[in-house]
Write a protein that holds these residues in place. Sequence first.
Motif, PDB file in Angstrom:
ATOM      1  N   MET A 251      -1.746 -17.558  80.607  1.00 29.33           N
ATOM      2  CA  MET A 251      -2.705 -16.976  81.568  1.00 29.33           C
ATOM      3  C   MET A 251      -2.593 -15.460  81.602  1.00 29.33           C
ATOM      4  N   SER A 252      -1.371 -14.939  81.547  1.00 33.79           N
ATOM      5  CA  SER A 252      -1.186 -13.482  81.648  1.00 33.79           C
ATOM      6  C   SER A 252      -1.786 -12.766  80.438  1.00 33.79           C
ATOM      7  N   GLN A 253      -1.911 -13.496  79.326  1.00 31.68           N
ATOM      8  CA  GLN A 253      -2.491 -12.875  78.127  1.00 31.68           C
ATOM      9  C   GLN A 253      -4.003 -13.094  78.021  1.00 31.68           C
ATOM     10  N   GLY A 254      -4.597 -13.657  79.074  1.00 34.64           N
ATOM     11  CA  GLY A 254      -6.049 -13.889  79.062  1.00 34.64           C
ATOM     12  C   GLY A 254      -6.458 -14.991  78.096  1.00 34.64           C
ATOM     13  N   MET A 255      -5.554 -15.947  77.866  1.00 37.36           N
ATOM     14  CA  MET A 255      -5.866 -16.996  76.880  1.00 37.36           C
ATOM     15  C   MET A 255      -6.463 -18.260  77.507  1.00 37.36           C
ATOM     16  N   ILE A 256      -6.630 -18.258  78.828  1.00 35.03           N
ATOM     17  CA  ILE A 256      -7.156 -19.458  79.499  1.00 35.03           C
ATOM     18  C   ILE A 256      -8.390 -19.070  80.325  1.00 35.03           C
ATOM     19  N   ASP A 257      -9.501 -19.801  80.111  1.00 32.88           N
ATOM     20  CA  ASP A 257     -10.725 -19.527  80.875  1.00 32.88           C
ATOM     21  C   ASP A 257     -10.809 -20.365  82.148  1.00 32.88           C
ATOM     22  N   MET A 258     -10.218 -21.545  82.098  1.00 28.31           N
ATOM     23  CA  MET A 258     -10.263 -22.402  83.298  1.00 28.31           C
ATOM     24  C   MET A 258      -9.183 -23.476  83.186  1.00 28.31           C
ATOM     25  N   ILE A 259      -8.862 -24.054  84.348  1.00 23.40           N
ATOM     26  CA  ILE A 259      -7.905 -25.172  84.379  1.00 23.40           C
ATOM     27  C   ILE A 259      -8.660 -26.389  84.888  1.00 23.40           C
ATOM     28  N   MET A 260      -8.484 -27.508  84.203  1.00 20.08           N
ATOM     29  CA  MET A 260      -9.120 -28.751  84.652  1.00 20.08           C
ATOM     30  C   MET A 260      -8.040 -29.806  84.775  1.00 20.08           C
ATOM     31  N   VAL A 261      -7.885 -30.356  85.974  1.00 18.35           N
ATOM     32  CA  VAL A 261      -6.880 -31.392  86.193  1.00 18.35           C
ATOM     33  C   VAL A 261      -7.503 -32.573  86.926  1.00 18.35           C
ATOM     34  N   GLY A 262      -6.795 -33.698  86.872  1.00 16.48           N
ATOM     35  CA  GLY A 262      -7.236 -34.879  87.614  1.00 16.48           C
ATOM     36  C   GLY A 262      -6.621 -34.881  89.003  1.00 16.48           C
ATOM     37  N   PHE A 292      -9.833 -22.955  88.990  1.00 14.05           N
ATOM     38  CA  PHE A 292      -8.974 -24.150  89.002  1.00 14.05           C
ATOM     39  C   PHE A 292      -9.816 -25.332  89.505  1.00 14.05           C
ATOM     40  N   TYR A 293     -10.175 -26.245  88.582  1.00 13.22           N
ATOM     41  CA  TYR A 293     -11.062 -27.355  88.927  1.00 13.22           C
ATOM     42  C   TYR A 293     -10.287 -28.666  89.030  1.00 13.22           C
ATOM     43  N   VAL A 294     -10.604 -29.438  90.066  1.00 16.96           N
ATOM     44  CA  VAL A 294     -10.025 -30.772  90.246  1.00 16.96           C
ATOM     45  C   VAL A 294     -11.135 -31.783  90.009  1.00 16.96           C
ATOM     46  N   LEU A 295     -10.900 -32.713  89.092  1.00 15.97           N
ATOM     47  CA  LEU A 295     -11.959 -33.670  88.734  1.00 15.97           C
ATOM     48  C   LEU A 295     -11.503 -35.091  89.039  1.00 15.97           C
ATOM     49  N   GLY A 296     -12.345 -35.840  89.711  1.00 16.69           N
ATOM     50  CA  GLY A 296     -11.987 -37.229  90.013  1.00 16.69           C
ATOM     51  C   GLY A 296     -13.132 -37.944  90.700  1.00 16.69           C
ATOM     52  N   PRO A 297     -13.091 -39.275  90.658  1.00 15.64           N
ATOM     53  CA  PRO A 297     -14.136 -40.032  91.347  1.00 15.64           C
ATOM     54  C   PRO A 297     -13.948 -39.940  92.855  1.00 15.64           C
ATOM     55  N   THR A 298     -14.987 -40.195  93.629  1.00 14.71           N
ATOM     56  CA  THR A 298     -14.842 -40.108  95.098  1.00 14.71           C
ATOM     57  C   THR A 298     -13.894 -41.190  95.620  1.00 14.71           C
ATOM     58  N   SER A 299     -13.582 -42.193  94.798  1.00 13.23           N
ATOM     59  CA  SER A 299     -12.604 -43.206  95.240  1.00 13.23           C
ATOM     60  C   SER A 299     -11.200 -42.599  95.366  1.00 13.23           C
ATOM     61  N   THR A 300     -11.004 -41.403  94.840  1.00 10.22           N
ATOM     62  CA  THR A 300      -9.703 -40.731  94.964  1.00 10.22           C
ATOM     63  C   THR A 300      -9.639 -39.924  96.265  1.00 10.22           C
ATOM     64  N   PHE A 301     -10.770 -39.816  96.936  1.00  9.68           N
ATOM     65  CA  PHE A 301     -10.803 -39.097  98.209  1.00  9.68           C
ATOM     66  C   PHE A 301     -10.363 -40.063  99.317  1.00  9.68           C
TER      67      PHE A 301
END
Length: 367
Positions: A251-262, A292-301
Amino acid sequence: MENFKEIGLEKLEQTFSLPDVVSLCEEEDSLVILDQTQLPAREVFLKIDNEEELIDAIVRLKVRGAPAIGVAAAAGLYVCFARTLANITSAQLMQTEFQALANRIRASRPTAVNLSWALDRMTVLFKQWIAGKDKISSTDFQEIKTLLRVEAVRIKEEDIEMCKQIAQHGVGLIASGSRILTHCNAGHLAVSRYGTALAPIYLAQACGLNPKVYADETRPLLQGARLTAYELMRFGVDTTLVCDNMAASLMSQGMIDMIMVGCDRIAANGDVANKIGTCGLAVLAHYYKIPFYVLGPTSTFDPHTPTGKDIVIEQRSASEVTDLHYIHRMAPEHVGVYNPAFDVTPAALVTAYVTEKGVFRQIQDFQ
Ligand SMILES: CSC[C@@H](O)[C@@H](O)C(=O)COP(=O)(O)O
């Protein structure tokens, strides 16, 4: 753009060749799972037809990932319950057996809400069916078996549909050549097909956007190295494996545009439980101003859990930390070990939640 996504989805569906993670065997009443502890070396399928095998498979992460655990629990409840029917003589006994079985499966892993969510769906159906019944006949056995089987299959089919919709909503966040960091495994192997965090990446690949993924190895059980790297490479995604402690450097070197996690459970206030190490990534992302994106179905809510502090975090055995993937002892005997399987990322660090309903900046927007 919509047309572009549709064509990509068609291509994804036609070319995706990873095997089913959880399925119900047509001929016999058994559950078949892909044993994820053996990946990537071997694709081994396990037939499960009793409670001990089912709970062992969930506890030992032979089947894992929040949505996949839910799908396996529902199908497993059906399979195990069907086998107890021969000894059942009254509606009262049937109800007691069903509830006890569901409760034992529910206790196998505490953090991922999808497990109880799926068992609750099966239980509601069962309770509606048995209400007012007294005596039980063989016709009743057949009837309840069919109802439960249909519901277990429906839970899996809905999971596939939700993953496709997450892919379609999430792909809008990915540009040509985007460099995405992911943690643990929130891909095909964690769901019924395609994944949550990885689903938009597969769709982006099918649309010709050529995303580049950095996969955290994810200590202690290496889901990133063993599973994420394996499945992304099977689909031809440009994948680079990194140790967990390399994220800040990237991240410090500008090598990541986004984070996607479950996610394993999203509390009512938007705090997110996910694989241990996720919170650290969110803090880093905040510092380096990376989405920083969190991805999951609404059943995880989980609206019944007010905040992240109320989420029960699974503690796992010390040997997962002292030994390298159960095989090689690395640490001195008797060393103290802390091994929580998950951590909680505060809602304030989440840029957006991507569900089957869309992309939401605030948790309140999809409640
Ligand atoms: C779509 S899966 C989301 C989460 O379940 C995933 O990120 C994760 O933390 C899995 O943990 P695991 O312990 O392997 O079940």
